[in-house]
Design a protein around this motif. Structure first.
Motif, PDB file in Angstrom:
ATOM      1  N   ASN A 147      44.485  -4.067  11.838  1.00 16.30           N
ATOM      2  CA  ASN A 147      43.694  -3.002  11.237  1.00 16.30           C
ATOM      3  C   ASN A 147      44.025  -1.649  11.844  1.00 16.30           C
ATOM      4  O   ASN A 147      44.021  -0.626  11.147  1.00 16.30           O
ATOM      5  CB  ASN A 147      42.202  -3.292  11.381  1.00 16.30           C
ATOM      6  CG  ASN A 147      41.366  -2.521  10.392  1.00 16.30           C
ATOM      7  OD1 ASN A 147      40.466  -1.767  10.748  1.00 16.30           O
ATOM      8  ND2 ASN A 147      41.658  -2.658   9.100  1.00 16.30           N
ATOM      9  N   GLY A 168      34.966  -0.195   3.977  1.00 14.99           N
ATOM     10  CA  GLY A 168      35.304  -1.383   4.741  1.00 14.99           C
ATOM     11  C   GLY A 168      34.053  -2.180   5.023  1.00 14.99           C
ATOM     12  O   GLY A 168      32.976  -1.884   4.509  1.00 14.99           O
ATOM     13  N   THR A 212      36.144  -7.068   7.225  1.00 18.06           N
ATOM     14  CA  THR A 212      37.506  -6.569   7.033  1.00 18.06           C
ATOM     15  C   THR A 212      38.008  -5.811   8.260  1.00 18.06           C
ATOM     16  O   THR A 212      39.015  -5.126   8.181  1.00 18.06           O
ATOM     17  CB  THR A 212      37.603  -5.668   5.790  1.00 18.06           C
ATOM     18  OG1 THR A 212      36.716  -4.559   5.915  1.00 18.06           O
ATOM     19  CG2 THR A 212      37.239  -6.443   4.538  1.00 18.06           C
ATOM     20  N   ALA A 223      39.453  -0.811   5.081  1.00 15.53           N
ATOM     21  CA  ALA A 223      40.235  -1.330   3.962  1.00 15.53           C
ATOM     22  C   ALA A 223      40.781  -0.211   3.092  1.00 15.53           C
ATOM     23  O   ALA A 223      41.898  -0.290   2.593  1.00 15.53           O
ATOM     24  CB  ALA A 223      39.390  -2.286   3.120  1.00 15.53           C
ATOM     25  N   VAL A 238      46.846  -3.943   2.333  1.00 18.74           N
ATOM     26  CA  VAL A 238      45.579  -4.307   1.693  1.00 18.74           C
ATOM     27  C   VAL A 238      45.769  -4.423   0.182  1.00 18.74           C
ATOM     28  O   VAL A 238      46.345  -3.543  -0.449  1.00 18.74           O
ATOM     29  CB  VAL A 238      44.473  -3.261   1.997  1.00 18.74           C
ATOM     30  CG1 VAL A 238      43.214  -3.558   1.185  1.00 18.74           C
ATOM     31  CG2 VAL A 238      44.162  -3.238   3.487  1.00 18.74           C
ATOM     32  N   ILE A 266      38.667  -7.769  -1.497  1.00 16.64           N
ATOM     33  CA  ILE A 266      39.758  -7.416  -0.586  1.00 16.64           C
ATOM     34  C   ILE A 266      40.481  -8.658  -0.090  1.00 16.64           C
ATOM     35  O   ILE A 266      39.856  -9.661   0.277  1.00 16.64           O
ATOM     36  CB  ILE A 266      39.206  -6.639   0.635  1.00 16.64           C
ATOM     37  CG1 ILE A 266      38.518  -5.345   0.189  1.00 16.64           C
ATOM     38  CG2 ILE A 266      40.330  -6.328   1.633  1.00 16.64           C
ATOM     39  CD1 ILE A 266      39.421  -4.337  -0.469  1.00 16.64           C
ATOM     40  N   VAL A 318      41.148  -9.667   6.944  1.00 13.23           N
ATOM     41  CA  VAL A 318      39.915 -10.263   6.423  1.00 13.23           C
ATOM     42  C   VAL A 318      39.554 -11.495   7.255  1.00 13.23           C
ATOM     43  O   VAL A 318      40.414 -12.321   7.579  1.00 13.23           O
ATOM     44  CB  VAL A 318      40.071 -10.640   4.942  1.00 13.23           C
ATOM     45  CG1 VAL A 318      38.879 -11.461   4.456  1.00 13.23           C
ATOM     46  CG2 VAL A 318      40.210  -9.383   4.092  1.00 13.23           C
ATOM     47  N   TYR A 367      38.096 -11.513  -0.431  1.00 13.33           N
ATOM     48  CA  TYR A 367      36.741 -11.396   0.103  1.00 13.33           C
ATOM     49  C   TYR A 367      35.910 -10.512  -0.831  1.00 13.33           C
ATOM     50  O   TYR A 367      36.332  -9.412  -1.213  1.00 13.33           O
ATOM     51  CB  TYR A 367      36.755 -10.797   1.516  1.00 13.33           C
ATOM     52  CG  TYR A 367      35.369 -10.447   2.004  1.00 13.33           C
ATOM     53  CD1 TYR A 367      34.455 -11.448   2.302  1.00 13.33           C
ATOM     54  CD2 TYR A 367      34.969  -9.119   2.114  1.00 13.33           C
ATOM     55  CE1 TYR A 367      33.168 -11.130   2.713  1.00 13.33           C
ATOM     56  CE2 TYR A 367      33.685  -8.799   2.527  1.00 13.33           C
ATOM     57  CZ  TYR A 367      32.789  -9.814   2.820  1.00 13.33           C
ATOM     58  OH  TYR A 367      31.519  -9.488   3.208  1.00 13.33           O
TER      59      TYR A 367
END
Length: 617
Positions: free
Chosen positions: A239, A375, A379, A383, A403, A418, A423, A444
């Motif tokens: 991330n 987000g 996540t 995101a 993503v 997502i 995730v 998700y």
């Protein structure tokens, strides 16, 4: 437009769209996700070698000085603590739980647990210090079955520990007489630092991977008791590279943060700590909060340390603007090397955004870019992010590198889902909740809806279009978009409204329960400092002001779904025990409507009480 802003190194993200026959769309970032470190520990070791003397984390000591820990010192302390933790027989089934708030020691013991592959769970301090029944804390301990509990000062947490911790071993910085007649064995934190690392320490470190569980992070429990979100090392590390894919300037200069956001929330604990650790920056822990009483602490910290990136919730920016206007010398320091601001958790009122721009221009000659995004805890968290050009309250931007966002038609909305390496694999010990969280393709389900800023120019990104689960129909069959309506009310009634709960399911019209901003409401009533909240909210001029705004807003409505016909001001605080509010002041709409059924009944009564404001009265 960009000429109005200070120039920073950001990447303009572009998207590609796959349209399906069933109306679904898959929106992907064209830029690929770059390589990322497998774990946060890799980055701690990297910076301990590359910049050993750079400050990693700091907090105010009792004498007011900054207690700073460098990267090399942090790694040495983490290894010592990790060695002690190895002797405690901890595991994914017996993790470390941290009850107290942000601190140098909290971060060190958390990283030490990660160092040997033991998950740690940061728990909202409200569950221990504000809750009266410890219901959520009982749930957390029953779900996690922890093997060790960390607190800073045992004293304030004694009631909570007695209620839920049995005879679990504790680690504390100090006891403040909280160890009197205590069944739990207590170890002082200083003893952990005296432990000499062994070969076992190195072996445990070598065994961790991107798939190792780093944390259990609890959601706020908007649909019941909080769920334990599994956060892996890979999720957190990837991330940060996604974020850097847009905010490229973070790689150019080590970021400096002055930050209060609690680590039990993904914004503070994953996003902000991660920005610092992954990019070799410095985190100055702010023990202030965005309240009138506690913000002086924040202001004192900002007078000392000029951040390069500043992140906060909207209520924090509102207080910041107010105080920086009063203290131009601190404003000068604050803006001196600031490159970017970011907000999350709620919409930022435009008048606050404009005021922040005015201050930046006054002290630097140009605006400081502000961005927001979308987000979730699940996540890790980011995101989507908005570009500088498009950033505005309600804009969530475009997917970050790596993503994929699926847009699924849901009524007249597009529900966002997502899929990415960031995730979560699911909820701890909750297979049914995990199964419900994903669709058949592994996306998700955020529960959020988005809409294009301009369908003809998809690279401009998306706007937030409310929570799908919160929207409802009037008895006429008309859908009410709760998120959009709440944002409109807060904007229209600014600065007197903190939040709003929308009512009207299966009724003929929409009503609102308003959580007032009491500080601003008091400005409407002379000599109101000693008034109780109910007295203040019944003051004639205040009610006249709200009535006028209610009537004026109705003139801007486009139909029954955007018109508030009745309104009532809440005169008592929302309850964390009842799940109505989180410690970050996020409102649980459904819980409030359920628990305050008598208020809803009053709003729809043929003869409402005098506390109800009626449109056109």
């Amino acid at each position: 437009m960009l000429a109005d802003f200070h120039s920073i190194n950001v990447t303009k993200l572009e998207v590609e769209i796959e349209k399906r026959d069933n109306g679904e769309q898959i929106v992907r970032c064209k830029q690929p996700l770059e390589a990322y470190a497998e774990t946060w520990i890799d980055r701690l070791e990297y910076w301990a070698d590359a910049a050993p003397d750079r400050v990693f984390v700091a907090q105010r000591s009792e004498d007011g000085h900054w207690d700073e820990i460098t990267y090399s010192q942090a790694l040495a302390k983490v290894r010592a603590i990790a060695t002690w933790l190895l002797k405690q027989e901890l595991s994914i089934d017996r993790p470390l739980v941290c009850l107290s708030g942000n601190s140098n020691e909290h971060l060190l013991i958390a990283l030490a647990a990660m160092y040997i592959g033991v998950p740690y769970a940061p728990i909202s301090t409200a569950y221990s210090l504000i809750s009266t029944d410890f219901g959520k804390l009982h749930h957390v301990f029953d779900l996690l079955t922890p093997g060790l509990v960390f607190v800073d000062n045992l004293g304030p947490y004694r009631k909570a520990i007695d209620a839920v911790a049995g005879n679990l071993p504790l680690v504390a910085l100090s006891t403040d007489h909280g160890d009197d007649n205590l069944d739990n064995p207590v170890t002082r934190f200083s003893e952990l630092l005296d432990t000499e690392p062994t070969a076992e320490t190195d072996n445990a470190r070598a065994a961790i991977s991107g798939d190792s569980i780093a944390k259990f992070m609890f959601t706020s429990g908007s649909t019941g008791m909080p769920k334990a979100v599994i956060i892996t090392q890979r999720m957190m590390s990837a991330n940060q590279v996604m974020i850097n894919g847009m905010m490229a300037f973070l790689k150019d200069e080590p970021p400096v943060l002055v930050d209060w956001l609690p680590w039990n929330h993904t914004f503070g604990g994953n996003h902000n700590v991660g920005i610092v650790l992954y990019n070799g920056g410095s985190l100055y822990i702010d023990h202030g909060k965005p309240t009138e009483k506690a913000f002086d602490i924040t202001l004192n910290n900002l007078a000392d340390v000029a951040p390069t990136v500043y992140l906060n919730v909207p209520s924090g920016y509102e207080l910041l603007v107010k105080r920086l206007r009063e203290r131009p010398e601190i404003a000068k320091t604050f803006f001196s090397r600031l490159k970017l601001t970011l907000f999350a958790a709620a919409g930022l009122s435009q008048h606050i955004w404009d005021a922040l721009d005015e201050l930046a221009i006054e002290h630097t000659g140009k605006k400081i870019p502000m961005v927001t995004g979308l987000g979730a805890t699940e996540t890790a968290p980011s995101a989507l992010f908005a570009s500088i050009e498009e950033s505005a309250s309600g804009v969530v931007g475009t997917p970050l590198p790596g993503v994929e966002m699926k847009l699924v038609p849901n009524g007249d909305k597009l529900e966002a889902r997502i899929r990415a390496v960031t995730v979560t694999p699911g909820y701890w010990r909750a297979p049914e909740q995990t199964a419900k969280a994903y669709d058949e393709e592994g996306f998700y389900c955020l529960g959020d809806a988005v809409k294009y800023i301009d369908p003809e120019q998809p690279n401009r990104g998306f706007r937030f279009d409310g929570r799908v689960s919160e929207d409802f129909k009037l008895n006429t069959g008309t859908w009410v978009s709760v998120g959009a309506l709440k944002a409109h009310i807060i904007h229209f009634f600014a600065p007197y409204v903190q939040d709003v709960v929308i009512a009207g399911h299966d009724n003929a019209y929409v009503s609102a329960i308003v959580i007032p901003d009491l500080d601003h409401c008091r400005t409407l009533v002379p000599n109101s400092e000693q008034m109780s909240t109910p007295e203040l909210l019944r003051a004639p001029h205040l009610r006249e002001t709200f009535q006028r705004l209610l009537d004026e807003m109705a003139k801007t409505s486009t139909g029954s779904s955007t018109k508030i016909c009745r309104m009532r001001l809440m005169d008592e605080p929302l309850s964390i025990d009842l799940g109505e509010v989180t410690d970050k002041n996020s409102i649980n709409q459904r819980a409030v409507l359920k628990n305050r059924a008598e208020l809803v009944e009053d709003l729809y009564s043929e003869q409402p009480s005098s506390d109800v404001l009626v449109l056109g009265s």
